[in-house]
Write a protein that holds these residues in place. Sequence first.
Motif, mmCIF file in Angstrom:
data_model
loop_
_atom_site.group_PDB
_atom_site.id
_atom_site.type_symbol
_atom_site.label_atom_id
_atom_site.label_comp_id
_atom_site.label_asym_id
_atom_site.label_seq_id
_atom_site.Cartn_x
_atom_site.Cartn_y
_atom_site.Cartn_z
ATOM 1 N N VAL A 471 31.861 46.580 76.618
ATOM 2 C CA VAL A 471 31.617 46.240 75.214
ATOM 3 C C VAL A 471 32.911 45.697 74.604
ATOM 4 N N GLN A 472 32.842 44.530 73.994
ATOM 5 C CA GLN A 472 33.993 43.945 73.318
ATOM 6 C C GLN A 472 33.910 44.268 71.826
ATOM 7 N N ALA A 473 35.022 44.715 71.232
ATOM 8 C CA ALA A 473 34.987 45.117 69.822
ATOM 9 C C ALA A 473 36.281 44.739 69.114
ATOM 10 N N HIS A 474 36.172 44.482 67.806
ATOM 11 C CA HIS A 474 37.328 44.269 66.934
ATOM 12 C C HIS A 474 37.725 45.621 66.344
ATOM 13 N N ILE A 475 39.010 45.933 66.361
ATOM 14 C CA ILE A 475 39.511 47.206 65.841
ATOM 15 C C ILE A 475 40.426 46.947 64.659
ATOM 16 N N GLY A 476 40.230 47.721 63.581
ATOM 17 C CA GLY A 476 41.104 47.606 62.417
ATOM 18 C C GLY A 476 42.404 48.355 62.633
ATOM 19 N N LYS A 477 43.302 48.266 61.668
ATOM 20 C CA LYS A 477 44.570 48.996 61.756
ATOM 21 C C LYS A 477 44.319 50.496 61.574
ATOM 22 N N PRO A 478 45.110 51.340 62.247
ATOM 23 C CA PRO A 478 44.936 52.795 62.086
ATOM 24 C C PRO A 478 45.165 53.219 60.641
ATOM 25 N N ARG A 479 44.310 54.123 60.178
ATOM 26 C CA ARG A 479 44.452 54.673 58.835
ATOM 27 C C ARG A 479 44.444 56.195 58.908
ATOM 28 N N VAL A 480 45.102 56.791 57.957
ATOM 29 C CA VAL A 480 45.204 58.250 57.932
ATOM 30 C C VAL A 480 43.911 58.854 57.388
ATOM 31 N N THR A 481 43.481 59.960 57.992
ATOM 32 C CA THR A 481 42.349 60.712 57.472
ATOM 33 C C THR A 481 42.888 61.785 56.518
ATOM 34 N N TYR A 482 42.787 61.514 55.234
ATOM 35 C CA TYR A 482 43.249 62.475 54.231
ATOM 36 C C TYR A 482 42.160 63.526 53.994
ATOM 37 N N ARG A 483 42.475 64.527 53.223
ATOM 38 C CA ARG A 483 41.509 65.535 52.787
ATOM 39 C C ARG A 483 41.629 65.688 51.278
ATOM 40 N N GLU A 484 40.577 66.183 50.665
ATOM 41 C CA GLU A 484 40.620 66.470 49.232
ATOM 42 C C GLU A 484 40.404 67.956 49.005
ATOM 43 N N SER A 485 41.041 68.473 47.959
ATOM 44 C CA SER A 485 40.905 69.890 47.639
ATOM 45 C C SER A 485 41.018 70.049 46.115
ATOM 46 N N ILE A 486 41.316 71.260 45.670
ATOM 47 C CA ILE A 486 41.466 71.513 44.229
ATOM 48 C C ILE A 486 42.757 72.272 43.978
ATOM 49 N N ASN A 487 43.201 72.243 42.718
ATOM 50 C CA ASN A 487 44.485 72.847 42.364
ATOM 51 C C ASN A 487 44.347 74.089 41.505
ATOM 52 N N GLN A 488 43.156 74.306 40.951
ATOM 53 C CA GLN A 488 42.972 75.471 40.070
ATOM 54 C C GLN A 488 41.527 75.949 40.095
#
Length: 695
Positions: A471-488
């Motif tokens: 299978v031939q595929a185009h790959i994008g640039k690596p990106r970071v997998t962030y997370r979301e949370s809360i502060n209070q």
Amino acid sequence: MSPQPPPKKIRNFGIVAHIDAGKTTTTERILYYTGEIHRIGEVDWGTTQTDWMEQERERGITITSAATVCHWQGHQLNLIDTPGHVDFTAEVIRSLRVLDGAVVVFCGVGGVEPQSETVWRQADRHRVPRITFVNKMDRMGADFYRVLEMMKERLAATPVPLQLPIGSEKEFRGVVDLIENEALYFSEDDHGSTIKKGPVPEEMLELVETWRQKLFEAAAEADEELLELYLEDQPLSPEQIRRAIRTRTLDYKIQPVLCGAALRNIGVQPLIDAIVEYLPSPPELSEIVGFDPKKPSVTITRARSASEHFSALVFKIMTEDFGQLAYFRVYSGKIRTGDIFWNVTREKQERAGRILRMHADKREILRELRAGDIGAFLGTKFCHTGDTLARKSHPILLESIAFPEPVVRVTIEPKTQADIKKLDEALKTLQREDPTLKLQKDEESGQMVIAGMGELHIEVTVSRLESDFKVQAHIGKPRVTYRESINQRARAEARFEKALDEKKKMFGQVSLGLEPIKTTTKLDLVNELSKKRIPKSVVKQIVLGIQEAMDSGVLAGYEMCGIRVILLDAKLPDGDIQEIAYKVAATMAFRDALEKAEPILLEPVMKVEAVTPEDHMGAVLGDLQARRGRIEKIETHGTTKFIDALVPLAKMFGYTTDLRSLSQGRANSSMLFSHYEKMTKELSNQIVGVYRYSS
């Protein structure tokens, strides 16, 4: 077909370590000296038995764990060679889950490196007894005694040397056996097969006596009888010492240490002896503990015996032209060709078509496997990594295998229309094999996204798409997998109402609270609804609503974690209950509370170790600090500096190339995931701004 030895003659163990410590080279020598292979392969030549994948031979690293079997002095050794690169840590995790013991290989120069620490902690978690082998004692900078100190400091280990090196670096020529008090030399004429024994070198007599006393002291603590002999200065026989060392190793009190240079064929046969002598056989381990699948609060125990009811755990899946290959460990009972068994996890029935014993990519057909053995089924339909297998009449659910979440992601799309379906099927196949590879669709762009443990993990996945699946595929640039949370903390109540007809309507009202917690666990739930007699079916829908809401945060659409949800109340309607309404209400309440709880962005932080000559330390330090790195520790060994730092993953792409450029190719590094950390408002706004602009 090899006869099945009694369980007490079986050793299930893995060889684990940091990348480039010499695991595969050590494995290759073990297979050679046990007679499993008749020609030694080399990693650099791509001729090793266990690194059989095309990508492994091209790169000179282990990517997938390889199971094989060999025999030594009447014992069957079920051996798994695991990867050392952090991107393939899932292979180590699933191997340690089913193994009874481990050989941890340390480089005599690098000592306890980052991935070594991770592997050690995983072995601690799974209660795996281990012995250690300090390899590469012939390399410049090798220091056996420094490795011992690093084990104590970094791993909180209790290393007990059974050998001392004779010389080091270019002068390394053999080992002293502290138990027998003799020197061992390995012939260069026949790849180290001939071992010459002799007296301890005169210049080492005092040193050897000092370490023999430490060995006697460690052995004496095994029981009162030996302790009494030791305190009375009575000699301990080699048999007493070995028995005591075995006892304390299996009790997780000590870790025997051996040394050698696998590439030069020095010290491997004594290591095999130590595997037989100090690692456990299956019957020596405690009973299997599982759960009743119908009543998860009820525990079930089974002896590790062939006469018990059958139970096994699937720890690895591979896809072949002839079907799916499922690797499994038999914990109790036995399984024969043609037997019907029950996949307890999936609640599916399967048939044991062909049972195999694996020798890396080669195989041996067996009629049956018994408690304590490791094998594979060919042609299973429903098995996944972590599934429990048993008889339907006597089910048991064993603890599954937990894997870390991926931290890097890239977009992927087929190069041609003809590749669309092939790409989708190939990615699903790879995901079945690799639980740390995640697939998802970007809701905004419609693009397919694959997430993995690092750049190399993604790179190998793409390489396999091309070589294994065409299978031939185009790959994008690596990106970071962030997370979301809360502060209070925050709380909210939501009410959902919708008329279905003139007489019937949907109604759901949910009240809940949120609070931040220091964990990357996706959801920590506190259910106070049980006090209010809320039906379980309603609670189930509320939890489902919250889980789905946590899949996508409000800042940039990343998965949420580190949140405790307290279910406070749920109001019931006067008439019929429509459970789905509570799912909607729970989602609404969670979103409302989220807005009040000050949502924040978390970024993955990596533990980085840079090893550099002293001449280039200033440039390396400056570069790490420019990447928002926090320097944790700097150690000096000769003219080499070992720098430990914590650096955001977002700043580490391309670091290996940059480091080589800074140091004229003389420095190297390794990194592994450490933790998620709250981002500053300024940096967080940059990420959120990019996300909203692209949306």
